[in-house]
Design an enzyme around this catalytic site. Structure first.
Site, PDB file in Angstrom:
ATOM      1  N   TYR A 190       9.358  -3.099   3.653  1.00 23.60           N
ATOM      2  CA  TYR A 190       8.829  -3.377   2.307  1.00 23.60           C
ATOM      3  C   TYR A 190       9.986  -3.379   1.300  1.00 23.60           C
ATOM      4  O   TYR A 190      10.089  -4.277   0.449  1.00 23.60           O
ATOM      5  CB  TYR A 190       7.790  -2.304   1.955  1.00 23.60           C
TER       6      TYR A 190
ATOM      7  N   ALA B 204      11.254   0.976  -6.316  1.00 25.56           N
ATOM      8  CA  ALA B 204      12.252   2.005  -6.016  1.00 25.56           C
ATOM      9  C   ALA B 204      12.526   2.076  -4.518  1.00 25.56           C
ATOM     10  O   ALA B 204      13.518   2.678  -4.098  1.00 25.56           O
ATOM     11  CB  ALA B 204      11.744   3.350  -6.513  1.00 25.56           C
ATOM     12  N   CYS B 205      11.649   1.440  -3.715  1.00 28.97           N
ATOM     13  CA  CYS B 205      11.839   1.446  -2.259  1.00 28.97           C
ATOM     14  C   CYS B 205      13.068   0.641  -1.825  1.00 28.97           C
ATOM     15  O   CYS B 205      13.395   0.614  -0.647  1.00 28.97           O
ATOM     16  CB  CYS B 205      10.601   0.889  -1.563  1.00 28.97           C
TER      17      CYS B 205
ATOM     18  N   ARG C 231       8.989  13.153  -5.278  1.00 29.53           N
ATOM     19  CA  ARG C 231       8.809  11.826  -5.901  1.00 29.53           C
ATOM     20  C   ARG C 231       8.581  12.039  -7.389  1.00 29.53           C
ATOM     21  O   ARG C 231       8.273  13.150  -7.838  1.00 29.53           O
ATOM     22  CB  ARG C 231       7.552  11.109  -5.352  1.00 29.53           C
TER      23      ARG C 231
ATOM     24  N   GLY D 153       0.853  -1.185   0.000  1.00 30.50           N
ATOM     25  CA  GLY D 153       0.000   0.000   0.000  1.00 30.50           C
ATOM     26  C   GLY D 153       0.883   1.227   0.000  1.00 30.50           C
ATOM     27  O   GLY D 153       2.096   1.114  -0.203  1.00 30.50           O
TER      28      GLY D 153
ATOM     29  N   GLN E 164       9.007  16.958   0.357  1.00 25.26           N
ATOM     30  CA  GLN E 164       9.578  15.679  -0.083  1.00 25.26           C
ATOM     31  C   GLN E 164       9.191  15.471  -1.563  1.00 25.26           C
ATOM     32  O   GLN E 164       8.081  15.830  -1.957  1.00 25.26           O
ATOM     33  CB  GLN E 164       9.101  14.505   0.799  1.00 25.26           C
TER      34      GLN E 164
ATOM     35  N   ALA F 217      -0.084   8.462  -2.716  1.00 27.62           N
ATOM     36  CA  ALA F 217      -0.252   9.925  -2.766  1.00 27.62           C
ATOM     37  C   ALA F 217      -1.164  10.430  -3.901  1.00 27.62           C
ATOM     38  O   ALA F 217      -2.093  11.205  -3.624  1.00 27.62           O
ATOM     39  CB  ALA F 217       1.111  10.601  -2.819  1.00 27.62           C
TER      40      ALA F 217
ATOM     41  N   GLU G 275      -4.123   3.442  -0.065  1.00 25.19           N
ATOM     42  CA  GLU G 275      -3.956   4.328  -1.224  1.00 25.19           C
ATOM     43  C   GLU G 275      -2.625   5.084  -1.163  1.00 25.19           C
ATOM     44  O   GLU G 275      -2.089   5.326  -0.102  1.00 25.19           O
ATOM     45  CB  GLU G 275      -5.131   5.316  -1.325  1.00 25.19           C
TER      46      GLU G 275
HETATM   47  P1  NAD Z   1      -2.023  -3.819  -5.520  1.00 28.33           P
HETATM   48  O1  NAD Z   1      -2.042  -3.879  -4.029  1.00 28.33           O
HETATM   49  O2  NAD Z   1      -3.125  -3.102  -6.200  1.00 28.33           O
HETATM   50  O3  NAD Z   1      -1.921  -5.282  -6.134  1.00 28.33           O
HETATM   51  C1  NAD Z   1      -1.316  -6.351  -5.448  1.00 28.33           C
HETATM   52  C2  NAD Z   1      -2.293  -7.504  -5.454  1.00 28.33           C
HETATM   53  O4  NAD Z   1      -1.705  -8.621  -4.788  1.00 28.33           O
HETATM   54  C3  NAD Z   1      -3.608  -7.194  -4.703  1.00 28.33           C
HETATM   55  O5  NAD Z   1      -4.714  -7.309  -5.561  1.00 28.33           O
HETATM   56  C4  NAD Z   1      -3.643  -8.216  -3.600  1.00 28.33           C
HETATM   57  O6  NAD Z   1      -4.945  -8.703  -3.306  1.00 28.33           O
HETATM   58  C5  NAD Z   1      -2.757  -9.317  -4.160  1.00 28.33           C
HETATM   59  N1  NAD Z   1      -2.274 -10.169  -3.092  1.00 28.33           N
HETATM   60  C6  NAD Z   1      -1.782  -9.799  -1.887  1.00 28.33           C
HETATM   61  N2  NAD Z   1      -1.517 -10.880  -1.147  1.00 28.33           N
HETATM   62  C7  NAD Z   1      -1.841 -11.956  -1.903  1.00 28.33           C
HETATM   63  C8  NAD Z   1      -1.804 -13.354  -1.665  1.00 28.33           C
HETATM   64  N3  NAD Z   1      -1.390 -13.848  -0.497  1.00 28.33           N
HETATM   65  N4  NAD Z   1      -2.220 -14.180  -2.653  1.00 28.33           N
HETATM   66  C9  NAD Z   1      -2.686 -13.685  -3.838  1.00 28.33           C
HETATM   67  N5  NAD Z   1      -2.728 -12.372  -4.118  1.00 28.33           N
HETATM   68  C10 NAD Z   1      -2.317 -11.517  -3.149  1.00 28.33           C
HETATM   69  O7  NAD Z   1      -0.620  -3.195  -5.906  1.00 28.33           O
HETATM   70  P2  NAD Z   1      -0.094  -2.663  -7.323  1.00 28.33           P
HETATM   71  O8  NAD Z   1       0.044  -1.210  -7.204  1.00 28.33           O
HETATM   72  O9  NAD Z   1      -0.882  -3.243  -8.420  1.00 28.33           O
HETATM   73  O10 NAD Z   1       1.365  -3.285  -7.325  1.00 28.33           O
HETATM   74  C11 NAD Z   1       1.688  -4.477  -8.030  1.00 28.33           C
HETATM   75  C12 NAD Z   1       3.136  -4.848  -7.722  1.00 28.33           C
HETATM   76  O11 NAD Z   1       4.000  -3.781  -8.091  1.00 28.33           O
HETATM   77  C13 NAD Z   1       3.400  -5.127  -6.247  1.00 28.33           C
HETATM   78  O12 NAD Z   1       4.298  -6.192  -6.142  1.00 28.33           O
HETATM   79  C14 NAD Z   1       4.049  -3.865  -5.754  1.00 28.33           C
HETATM   80  O13 NAD Z   1       4.877  -4.078  -4.653  1.00 28.33           O
HETATM   81  C15 NAD Z   1       4.818  -3.438  -6.995  1.00 28.33           C
HETATM   82  N6  NAD Z   1       5.058  -1.982  -7.002  1.00 28.33           N
HETATM   83  C16 NAD Z   1       4.008  -1.135  -7.166  1.00 28.33           C
HETATM   84  C17 NAD Z   1       4.247   0.237  -7.157  1.00 28.33           C
HETATM   85  C18 NAD Z   1       3.115   1.207  -7.347  1.00 28.33           C
HETATM   86  O14 NAD Z   1       3.368   2.423  -7.319  1.00 28.33           O
HETATM   87  N7  NAD Z   1       1.875   0.783  -7.542  1.00 28.33           N
HETATM   88  C19 NAD Z   1       5.538   0.738  -6.986  1.00 28.33           C
HETATM   89  C20 NAD Z   1       6.566  -0.180  -6.787  1.00 28.33           C
HETATM   90  C21 NAD Z   1       6.342  -1.536  -6.828  1.00 28.33           C
END
Ligand code: NAD
Length: 346
Positions: free
Chosen positions: A173, A143-144, A244, A102, A242, A217, A215
């Site tokens: 994370y 990027a984290c 981004r 998140g 800050q 930013a 959610e």
């Molecule tokens: P999101 O939270 O909308 O999607 C992740 C999905 O994983 C969710 O639908 C959740 O229900 C599912 N999930 C969580 N635990 C689970 C489990 N045990 N089994 C099955 N499904 C599971 O996030 P997103 O923004 O779509 O991000 C997708 C990927 O990209 C993630 O790995 C996230 O860390 C990475 N990421 C996203 C961002 C961003 O800005 N959105 C930035 C960096 C990295």
């Protein structure tokens, strides 16, 4: 005429070919019910793939376009086995996006849950990919993972791919993402798997989480501004200076597809925009798009590192491409969508 078309159509479905008799490629999107995963499923469908999505939940904001959608908890190895299993052969491509994640309001307070859940998901999915001989695996890092020391100055963050070590991410994370990057790279070295990894920088767009605590930013600020009346005050966590950068979803998908289709296996790449902005200015830009005057009130809250921006030298060198869309053009698509959600709840 109609009958022969019907035979051709259903015949091709039974044979696993497309309508021109070419073997249909297969893709699995783990996290297909989430923001990026939902859009990625649709992208694969547009490209003609047979697609399975898997997630704890169905997509919240749109219909399922996947050919098959499994509700499964990938922390469970048996569920992961079912998710990766194909009756015939193995998936051509698996994209592993499932994570317990998140925005800062979530990441700052759920360390154990994040590390435990996401590490298990990656361990299970990758092992099943190995066992079933998946051709290509994509892993969504972040990027984290970049060290805190290089992100102390809002104006001069350093996030080139080679600056990741010595490691010192500011959140658990980020540490889990780093662990999983190394896990995927180990499988690549030891088992010869074709693994592709990108470090996303703040992806945004319609269908992202916009309320409830997870959610991020852009959607959170769109919601606050959509809910505000003319002249209201809205709260911004931290000093608001800050910085981004934010990547619109369409360019995120394009980057993933370009990486997956690259003929050689590229190194880990950043996938982000280089258009850096402070959080206060992001709020003011959204207010301009909304056509509302709001006042910013900076309050204590989790704000993450002081500065972060994508460094796109490597992606340009390797893929001869980088995201170019302006932040404003993306926000002009996100804001009306969030406004619609807010109005739908009134
Ligand atoms: P999101 O939270 O909308 O999607 C992740 C999905 O994983 C969710 O639908 C959740 O229900 C599912 N999930 C969580 N635990 C689970 C489990 N045990 N089994 C099955 N499904 C599971 O996030 P997103 O923004 O779509 O991000 C997708 C990927 O990209 C993630 O790995 C996230 O860390 C990475 N990421 C996203 C961002 C961003 O800005 N959105 C930035 C960096 C990295």
């Amino acid at each position: 005429m109609l009958l022969s078309f019907g035979l051709w159509f259903f015949g091709s479905i039974l044979l696993g070919t497309n309508l021109f008799g070419v073997q249909q490629k297969t893709a699995l999107v783990c996290g297909g019910g989430g923001f990026i995963g939902y859009h990625l499923v649709n992208k694969y469908k547009e490209e003609g793939y047979w697609v399975r999505g898997v997630d704890l939940k169905e997509p919240e904001f749109g219909p399922i376009y996947a050919d098959e959608f499994l509700i499964a908890d990938l922390r469970d190895p048996v569920a992961a086995k079912k998710a990766v299993f194909l009756e015939k052969g193995s998936f051509d491509e698996v994209c592993q996006l499932a994570a317990n994640m998140g925005g800062m309001g979530f990441l700052a307070y759920h360390d154990a849950e994040i590390m435990h859940d996401s590490a298990l998901i990656n361990l299970n999915v990758l092992e099943e990919c190995r066992k079933t001989g998946v051709k290509k695996v994509f892993y969504s890092s972040s990027a984290c993972i970049y060290p805190l020391r290089n992100q102390l100055d809002p104006e001069n963050p350093k996030c080139s791919e080679d600056s990741a070590y010595p490691a010192d991410p500011d959140t658990e994370y980020g540490w889990e993402k780093l662990f999983s990057e190394r896990l995927y790279l180990s499988y690549m070295r030891d088992y010869g798997m074709d693994v592709r990894i990108m470090r996303f920088h703040n992806v945004f767009g319609p269908q992202e989480t916009w309320e409830g605590g997870r959610e991020k930013a852009p959607a959170a600020l769109c919601r606050k501004i959509a809910e505000a009346k003319e002249g209201d005050e809205i709260q911004i966590w931290g000093k608001g200076d800050q910085t981004r950068s934010f990547l619109f979803i369409d360019e995120c998908l394009e980057g993933i597809r370009r990486l997956m289709l690259a003929p050689v296996r590229p190194p880990i790449l950043n996938l982000g925009s280089e258009e850096k902005i402070s959080i206060n200015d992001l709020a003011l830009l959204i207010a301009k798009i909304a056509g509302k005057q709001v006042y910013l009130k900076n309050v204590p809250g989790p704000e993450g590192v002081r500065g972060r921006n994508s460094d796109n030298a490597k992606i340009q060198e390797v893929l001869h491409w980088q995201p170019t869309a302006s932040l404003e053009s993306g926000l002009r698509k996100l804001y009306p969508w969030v406004l619609q959600q807010v109005e739908g709840k009134r």
